[in-house]
Design a protein around this motif. Structure first.
Motif, short mmCIF file in Angstrom:
data_model
loop_
_atom_site.label_atom_id
_atom_site.label_comp_id
_atom_site.label_asym_id
_atom_site.label_seq_id
_atom_site.Cartn_x
_atom_site.Cartn_y
_atom_site.Cartn_z
N VAL A 95 2.14 69.46 50.26
CA VAL A 95 1.51 70.07 51.43
C VAL A 95 2.49 71.03 52.11
CG1 VAL A 95 0.53 69.63 53.72
CG2 VAL A 95 -0.05 68.13 51.79
N ALA A 96 3.75 70.62 52.24
CA ALA A 96 4.75 71.48 52.87
C ALA A 96 4.90 72.79 52.12
CB ALA A 96 6.08 70.76 52.96
N ARG A 97 4.94 72.73 50.80
CA ARG A 97 5.11 73.94 49.99
C ARG A 97 3.91 74.88 50.14
NH1 ARG A 97 6.17 71.49 45.81
NH2 ARG A 97 4.14 71.49 44.78
N VAL A 98 2.70 74.33 50.07
CA VAL A 98 1.50 75.16 50.17
C VAL A 98 1.37 75.76 51.56
CG1 VAL A 98 -1.02 75.11 50.12
CG2 VAL A 98 0.28 73.90 48.36
N ALA A 99 1.61 74.96 52.60
CA ALA A 99 1.48 75.45 53.97
C ALA A 99 2.52 76.52 54.28
CB ALA A 99 1.58 74.29 54.96
N THR A 100 3.74 76.35 53.77
CA THR A 100 4.77 77.36 53.97
C THR A 100 4.36 78.69 53.36
OG1 THR A 100 6.51 75.67 54.03
CG2 THR A 100 7.19 77.92 53.57
N ALA A 101 3.71 78.62 52.22
CA ALA A 101 3.27 79.85 51.55
C ALA A 101 2.20 80.59 52.34
CB ALA A 101 2.73 79.52 50.15
N THR A 102 1.48 79.88 53.22
CA THR A 102 0.46 80.54 54.04
C THR A 102 1.04 81.16 55.30
OG1 THR A 102 -0.13 78.58 55.35
CG2 THR A 102 -1.24 78.87 53.23
N GLY A 103 2.35 80.98 55.54
CA GLY A 103 2.99 81.58 56.70
C GLY A 103 3.11 80.68 57.90
N PHE A 104 3.01 79.36 57.69
CA PHE A 104 3.18 78.42 58.80
C PHE A 104 4.51 77.67 58.63
CE2 PHE A 104 -0.93 79.63 59.94
CZ PHE A 104 -1.21 79.12 61.21
N PRO A 105 5.14 77.27 59.75
CA PRO A 105 6.52 76.77 59.72
C PRO A 105 6.64 75.30 59.32
CG PRO A 105 5.75 76.80 61.98
CD PRO A 105 4.64 77.39 61.14
N TYR A 106 6.18 74.97 58.13
CA TYR A 106 6.28 73.60 57.65
C TYR A 106 7.67 73.35 57.07
CZ TYR A 106 1.44 72.12 58.21
OH TYR A 106 0.24 71.72 58.75
N ARG A 107 8.21 72.17 57.36
CA ARG A 107 9.50 71.72 56.84
C ARG A 107 9.31 70.42 56.08
NH1 ARG A 107 11.46 76.64 58.27
NH2 ARG A 107 11.84 76.84 60.52
N ARG A 108 9.80 70.36 54.88
CA ARG A 108 9.72 69.13 54.09
C ARG A 108 10.61 68.08 54.73
NH1 ARG A 108 11.20 70.62 48.72
NH2 ARG A 108 13.25 69.67 48.98
N ALA A 109 10.10 66.84 54.84
CA ALA A 109 10.85 65.79 55.52
C ALA A 109 10.56 64.43 54.89
CB ALA A 109 10.48 65.76 57.00
N ASP A 110 11.54 63.56 54.94
CA ASP A 110 11.31 62.14 54.69
C ASP A 110 10.75 61.57 55.98
OD1 ASP A 110 12.16 62.05 52.08
OD2 ASP A 110 14.23 61.54 52.60
N ALA A 111 9.52 61.13 55.95
CA ALA A 111 8.87 60.67 57.17
C ALA A 111 8.12 59.37 56.91
CB ALA A 111 7.91 61.73 57.70
N VAL A 112 8.09 58.54 57.93
CA VAL A 112 7.38 57.27 57.83
C VAL A 112 6.80 56.93 59.19
CG1 VAL A 112 9.45 55.92 58.35
CG2 VAL A 112 7.56 54.86 57.10
N ILE A 113 5.63 56.32 59.19
CA ILE A 113 5.03 55.82 60.41
C ILE A 113 4.60 54.38 60.15
CG2 ILE A 113 2.78 56.84 59.85
CD1 ILE A 113 2.36 57.22 62.90
N ASP A 114 5.16 53.45 60.89
CA ASP A 114 4.88 52.03 60.74
C ASP A 114 4.15 51.53 61.97
OD1 ASP A 114 6.16 51.75 58.23
OD2 ASP A 114 8.11 51.62 59.24
N ARG A 115 3.34 50.50 61.76
CA ARG A 115 2.64 49.89 62.88
C ARG A 115 2.98 48.41 62.95
NH1 ARG A 115 -3.79 50.16 64.56
NH2 ARG A 115 -3.54 49.04 66.54
N GLU A 116 3.53 48.00 64.07
CA GLU A 116 3.75 46.60 64.36
C GLU A 116 2.54 46.11 65.16
OE1 GLU A 116 7.49 46.70 66.37
OE2 GLU A 116 8.59 47.37 64.58
N PRO A 117 2.50 44.87 65.60
CA PRO A 117 1.29 44.38 66.28
C PRO A 117 0.79 45.29 67.40
CG PRO A 117 2.71 42.54 65.80
CD PRO A 117 3.46 43.77 65.38
N ASP A 118 1.69 45.80 68.24
CA ASP A 118 1.23 46.66 69.33
C ASP A 118 2.04 47.93 69.48
OD1 ASP A 118 3.57 45.60 70.20
OD2 ASP A 118 2.85 44.96 72.17
#
Length: 225
Positions: A95-118
């Motif tokens: 997604v980062a590669r394709v979006a960058t090619a369209t001229g938007f400032p996407y940066r490839r990143a190691d990202a995670v989102i975790d959910r604990e009980p609250d």
């Protein structure tokens, strides 16, 4: 023309007041900085992008990944309300590669989102070449107060998005469902994204909001002449 659809889940919206004079020079001449109560605003929005896919494609073929973006708020010469993207930290390399090619400032990143009980925990660290390093770590959860105010709607009701990372302005039309905005409590543990993008780093705590899910459709990015 609708090009793609997705659902954004577990959204954390962090909004900081900024002196307008510190942002105007960062915008293309054709856009005007939008202010509320005399202040400009910088926002960091973190979420999980769920099943991003071309229009008509089944959900099973979509991309799901964490993402965070840094934006401010502008108006066009025609009076359109819009946001302006400085950076998007993207947890999917394709997604980062394709979006960058369209001229938007996407940066490839190691990202995670975790959910604990609250509590949700979002972390992103840039891994792609050609951009200053940046790390974002935020813990957040819905809260009972304070109430949602008119400013919150002003910040999110932006059907147009602009970016110009290579000096060429691009415009993207968005169609979003209704924001189910809620108060939130957030702890920003690390955030050097502002500095990496050459933006003023706010010293005061942000206004924190939470949205459990939001449907989103986007058109094709187009150059602005």
């Amino acid at each position: 023309m609708q090009a793609g659809t997705t659902t954004l889940r577990g959204m954390c919206l962090l909004h900081w007041r900024v002196d307008p004079e510190r942002l105007r020079s960062r915008l293309p001449a054709s856009l005007s900085l939008d202010v509320h109560d005399g202040s400009a605003w910088l926002s960091l929005v973190a979420c999980r992008v769920d099943s991003l896919r071309p229009r008509g494609a089944p959900r099973s073929l979509g991309w799901t990944y964490p993402e965070a973006h840094l934006r401010t708020y502008v108006t066009t010469g025609d009076g359109d309300l819009a946001s302006y993207l400085f950076a998007v930290e993207c947890g999917d390399p394709t997604v980062a590669r394709v979006a960058t090619a369209t001229g938007f400032p996407y940066r490839r990143a190691d990202a995670v989102i975790d959910r604990e009980p609250d509590t949700f925990r979002f972390r992103s660290e840039r891994t792609g070449p050609g951009a200053p390093p940046a790390t974002v770590e935020v813990a957040y959860r819905p809260a009972d107060r304070p109430p949602i105010v008119e400013r919150d709607r002003w910040l999110v009701k932006r059907p147009v998005q602009f970016a110009s990372p290579n000096g060429r302005l691009r415009r993207l039309t968005l169609r979003a469902g209704e924001y189910d905005l809620r108060p939130a409590r957030a702890t920003v543990e690390t955030n050097d994204l502002f500095a990496a993008e050459g933006l003023p780093t706010p010293q005061s705590p942000p206004v924190a909001r939470f949205c459990p899910s939001l449907t989103m459709a986007a058109g094709l990015p187009r150059p602005v002449r």
